[in-house]
Design a protein around this motif. Structure first.
Motif, PDB file in Angstrom:
ATOM      1  N   SER A  21       0.843  -1.192   0.000  1.00  0.00           N
ATOM      2  CA  SER A  21       0.000   0.000   0.000  1.00  0.00           C
ATOM      3  C   SER A  21       0.878   1.242   0.000  1.00  0.00           C
ATOM      4  O   SER A  21       1.987   1.227   0.540  1.00  0.00           O
ATOM      5  CB  SER A  21      -0.903   0.032   1.237  1.00  0.00           C
ATOM      6  OG  SER A  21      -1.746  -1.080   1.287  1.00  0.00           O
ATOM      7  N   CYS A  22       0.362   2.289  -0.577  1.00  0.00           N
ATOM      8  CA  CYS A  22       1.055   3.577  -0.574  1.00  0.00           C
ATOM      9  C   CYS A  22       0.011   4.654  -0.338  1.00  0.00           C
ATOM     10  O   CYS A  22      -0.917   4.793  -1.141  1.00  0.00           O
ATOM     11  CB  CYS A  22       1.778   3.806  -1.885  1.00  0.00           C
ATOM     12  SG  CYS A  22       2.451   5.479  -2.071  1.00  0.00           S
ATOM     13  N   THR A  23       0.172   5.394   0.723  1.00  0.00           N
ATOM     14  CA  THR A  23      -0.780   6.438   1.059  1.00  0.00           C
ATOM     15  C   THR A  23      -0.123   7.800   0.917  1.00  0.00           C
ATOM     16  O   THR A  23       0.968   8.033   1.433  1.00  0.00           O
ATOM     17  CB  THR A  23      -1.299   6.251   2.485  1.00  0.00           C
ATOM     18  OG1 THR A  23      -1.948   4.977   2.578  1.00  0.00           O
ATOM     19  CG2 THR A  23      -2.296   7.342   2.848  1.00  0.00           C
ATOM     20  N   ALA A  24      -0.802   8.693   0.219  1.00  0.00           N
ATOM     21  CA  ALA A  24      -0.305  10.053   0.028  1.00  0.00           C
ATOM     22  C   ALA A  24      -0.842  10.950   1.132  1.00  0.00           C
ATOM     23  O   ALA A  24      -1.949  10.750   1.632  1.00  0.00           O
ATOM     24  CB  ALA A  24      -0.732  10.575  -1.328  1.00  0.00           C
ATOM     25  N   SER A  25      -0.058  11.940   1.464  1.00  0.00           N
ATOM     26  CA  SER A  25      -0.438  12.807   2.576  1.00  0.00           C
ATOM     27  C   SER A  25      -1.500  13.824   2.206  1.00  0.00           C
ATOM     28  O   SER A  25      -2.066  14.476   3.059  1.00  0.00           O
ATOM     29  CB  SER A  25       0.799  13.535   3.109  1.00  0.00           C
ATOM     30  OG  SER A  25       1.379  14.326   2.097  1.00  0.00           O
ATOM     31  N   ARG A  26      -1.755  13.980   0.916  1.00  0.00           N
ATOM     32  CA  ARG A  26      -2.725  14.964   0.472  1.00  0.00           C
ATOM     33  C   ARG A  26      -3.757  14.344  -0.440  1.00  0.00           C
ATOM     34  O   ARG A  26      -3.409  13.558  -1.323  1.00  0.00           O
ATOM     35  CB  ARG A  26      -2.028  16.099  -0.271  1.00  0.00           C
ATOM     36  CG  ARG A  26      -1.326  17.089   0.612  1.00  0.00           C
ATOM     37  CD  ARG A  26      -0.422  18.021  -0.149  1.00  0.00           C
ATOM     38  NE  ARG A  26      -0.895  18.413  -1.441  1.00  0.00           N
ATOM     39  CZ  ARG A  26      -0.209  19.235  -2.241  1.00  0.00           C
ATOM     40  NH1 ARG A  26       0.938  19.717  -1.849  1.00  0.00           N
ATOM     41  NH2 ARG A  26      -0.667  19.548  -3.421  1.00  0.00           N
ATOM     42  N   ARG A  27      -5.007  14.741  -0.269  1.00  0.00           N
ATOM     43  CA  ARG A  27      -6.069  14.204  -1.108  1.00  0.00           C
ATOM     44  C   ARG A  27      -5.961  14.673  -2.549  1.00  0.00           C
ATOM     45  O   ARG A  27      -6.556  14.086  -3.428  1.00  0.00           O
ATOM     46  CB  ARG A  27      -7.433  14.581  -0.544  1.00  0.00           C
ATOM     47  CG  ARG A  27      -7.796  13.811   0.695  1.00  0.00           C
ATOM     48  CD  ARG A  27      -9.267  13.932   1.005  1.00  0.00           C
ATOM     49  NE  ARG A  27      -9.642  13.077   2.110  1.00  0.00           N
ATOM     50  CZ  ARG A  27     -10.886  12.895   2.489  1.00  0.00           C
ATOM     51  NH1 ARG A  27     -11.874  13.481   1.846  1.00  0.00           N
ATOM     52  NH2 ARG A  27     -11.163  12.116   3.508  1.00  0.00           N
ATOM     53  N   THR A  28      -5.155  15.722  -2.782  1.00  0.00           N
ATOM     54  CA  THR A  28      -4.983  16.195  -4.158  1.00  0.00           C
ATOM     55  C   THR A  28      -4.299  15.141  -5.018  1.00  0.00           C
ATOM     56  O   THR A  28      -4.297  15.229  -6.232  1.00  0.00           O
ATOM     57  CB  THR A  28      -4.165  17.480  -4.207  1.00  0.00           C
ATOM     58  OG1 THR A  28      -2.952  17.293  -3.459  1.00  0.00           O
ATOM     59  CG2 THR A  28      -4.953  18.631  -3.629  1.00  0.00           C
ATOM     60  N   PHE A  29      -3.743  14.120  -4.376  1.00  0.00           N
ATOM     61  CA  PHE A  29      -3.132  13.064  -5.157  1.00  0.00           C
ATOM     62  C   PHE A  29      -4.148  12.251  -5.928  1.00  0.00           C
ATOM     63  O   PHE A  29      -3.794  11.420  -6.745  1.00  0.00           O
ATOM     64  CB  PHE A  29      -2.278  12.152  -4.264  1.00  0.00           C
ATOM     65  CG  PHE A  29      -0.852  12.579  -4.240  1.00  0.00           C
ATOM     66  CD1 PHE A  29      -0.423  13.549  -3.383  1.00  0.00           C
ATOM     67  CD2 PHE A  29       0.047  12.032  -5.127  1.00  0.00           C
ATOM     68  CE1 PHE A  29       0.886  13.976  -3.385  1.00  0.00           C
ATOM     69  CE2 PHE A  29       1.370  12.439  -5.136  1.00  0.00           C
ATOM     70  CZ  PHE A  29       1.792  13.418  -4.261  1.00  0.00           C
ATOM     71  N   ARG A  30      -5.406  12.539  -5.671  1.00  0.00           N
ATOM     72  CA  ARG A  30      -6.437  11.888  -6.460  1.00  0.00           C
ATOM     73  C   ARG A  30      -6.262  12.231  -7.936  1.00  0.00           C
ATOM     74  O   ARG A  30      -6.684  11.485  -8.813  1.00  0.00           O
ATOM     75  CB  ARG A  30      -7.808  12.369  -5.979  1.00  0.00           C
ATOM     76  CG  ARG A  30      -8.841  11.302  -5.914  1.00  0.00           C
ATOM     77  CD  ARG A  30     -10.158  11.873  -5.477  1.00  0.00           C
ATOM     78  NE  ARG A  30     -10.200  12.161  -4.059  1.00  0.00           N
ATOM     79  CZ  ARG A  30     -11.298  12.592  -3.446  1.00  0.00           C
ATOM     80  NH1 ARG A  30     -12.406  12.801  -4.110  1.00  0.00           N
ATOM     81  NH2 ARG A  30     -11.276  12.834  -2.153  1.00  0.00           N
ATOM     82  N   SER A  31      -5.640  13.363  -8.244  1.00  0.00           N
ATOM     83  CA  SER A  31      -5.474  13.806  -9.626  1.00  0.00           C
ATOM     84  C   SER A  31      -4.125  13.390 -10.217  1.00  0.00           C
ATOM     85  O   SER A  31      -3.808  13.752 -11.346  1.00  0.00           O
ATOM     86  CB  SER A  31      -5.617  15.319  -9.717  1.00  0.00           C
ATOM     87  OG  SER A  31      -4.569  15.948  -8.995  1.00  0.00           O
ATOM     88  N   TYR A  32      -3.338  12.637  -9.467  1.00  0.00           N
ATOM     89  CA  TYR A  32      -2.013  12.223  -9.917  1.00  0.00           C
ATOM     90  C   TYR A  32      -2.023  10.782 -10.419  1.00  0.00           C
ATOM     91  O   TYR A  32      -2.759   9.943  -9.904  1.00  0.00           O
ATOM     92  CB  TYR A  32      -1.014  12.300  -8.767  1.00  0.00           C
ATOM     93  CG  TYR A  32      -0.512  13.685  -8.461  1.00  0.00           C
ATOM     94  CD1 TYR A  32      -1.352  14.658  -7.950  1.00  0.00           C
ATOM     95  CD2 TYR A  32       0.822  14.011  -8.679  1.00  0.00           C
ATOM     96  CE1 TYR A  32      -0.877  15.922  -7.657  1.00  0.00           C
ATOM     97  CE2 TYR A  32       1.307  15.269  -8.384  1.00  0.00           C
ATOM     98  CZ  TYR A  32       0.448  16.219  -7.870  1.00  0.00           C
ATOM     99  OH  TYR A  32       0.925  17.459  -7.586  1.00  0.00           O
ATOM    100  N   ALA A  33      -1.179  10.511 -11.389  1.00  0.00           N
ATOM    101  CA  ALA A  33      -0.848   9.133 -11.718  1.00  0.00           C
ATOM    102  C   ALA A  33       0.045   8.596 -10.604  1.00  0.00           C
ATOM    103  O   ALA A  33       0.820   9.344  -9.999  1.00  0.00           O
ATOM    104  CB  ALA A  33      -0.110   9.055 -13.050  1.00  0.00           C
ATOM    105  N   MET A  34      -0.085   7.309 -10.331  1.00  0.00           N
ATOM    106  CA  MET A  34       0.713   6.682  -9.279  1.00  0.00           C
ATOM    107  C   MET A  34       1.456   5.493  -9.870  1.00  0.00           C
ATOM    108  O   MET A  34       0.959   4.822 -10.781  1.00  0.00           O
ATOM    109  CB  MET A  34      -0.180   6.206  -8.135  1.00  0.00           C
ATOM    110  CG  MET A  34      -1.031   7.300  -7.505  1.00  0.00           C
ATOM    111  SD  MET A  34      -0.063   8.495  -6.573  1.00  0.00           S
ATOM    112  CE  MET A  34       0.358   7.522  -5.130  1.00  0.00           C
TER     113      MET A  34
END
Length: 121
Positions: A21-34
């Motif tokens: 699992s990888c969790t981002a600290s900001r919800r804006t990562f919803r718009s990022y490719a991972m």
């Protein structure tokens, strides 16, 4: 400062499974490719898998196709389900994020600290 935190690594026997699992600290990562990359001892970091911001587009390295599955939730977490693990999958696995995706390491803007996966033969 944006942070990516990986978890789920560990020791597993060949043929077994793990889910990273990888969790981002900001919800804006919803718009990022991972993406997921890995680095084995003595080797360069290599692409493993990526997923678009929408989740509709996925890409895999040939070495993991059919065994690994990348997915993401509606918040800020991306997963890598790894099945039929082999000794050669032993590496530190890194999560990354950017706006474009791709297999080129230097195109990724944000990186986690890595989680170690060891597959015993």
């Amino acid at each position: 400062q944006v942070q990516l935190v990986e978890s789920g690594g560990g020791l597993v026997q060949a043929g077994g499974s793990l889910k990273l699992s990888c969790t981002a600290s900001r919800r804006t990562f919803r718009s990022y490719a991972m993406g997921w990359f890995r680095q084995a001892p003595g080797k360069e970091r290599e692409f493993v898998a990526s997923i678009s911001w929408s989740g509709n587009s996925k890409d895999y390295a040939d070495s993991v196709k059919g065994r690994f599955t990348i997915s993401r939730d509606n918040e800020n977490t991306v997963y890598l389900k790894m099945n039929s693990l082999k000794h050669v999958d032993t590496a530190v696995y890194y999560c990354a994020a950017n706006h474009k995706g791709g297999e080129y390491i230097h195109a990724w803007d944000y990186w986690g600290q890595g989680t170690k996966v060891t597959v015993s033969s």
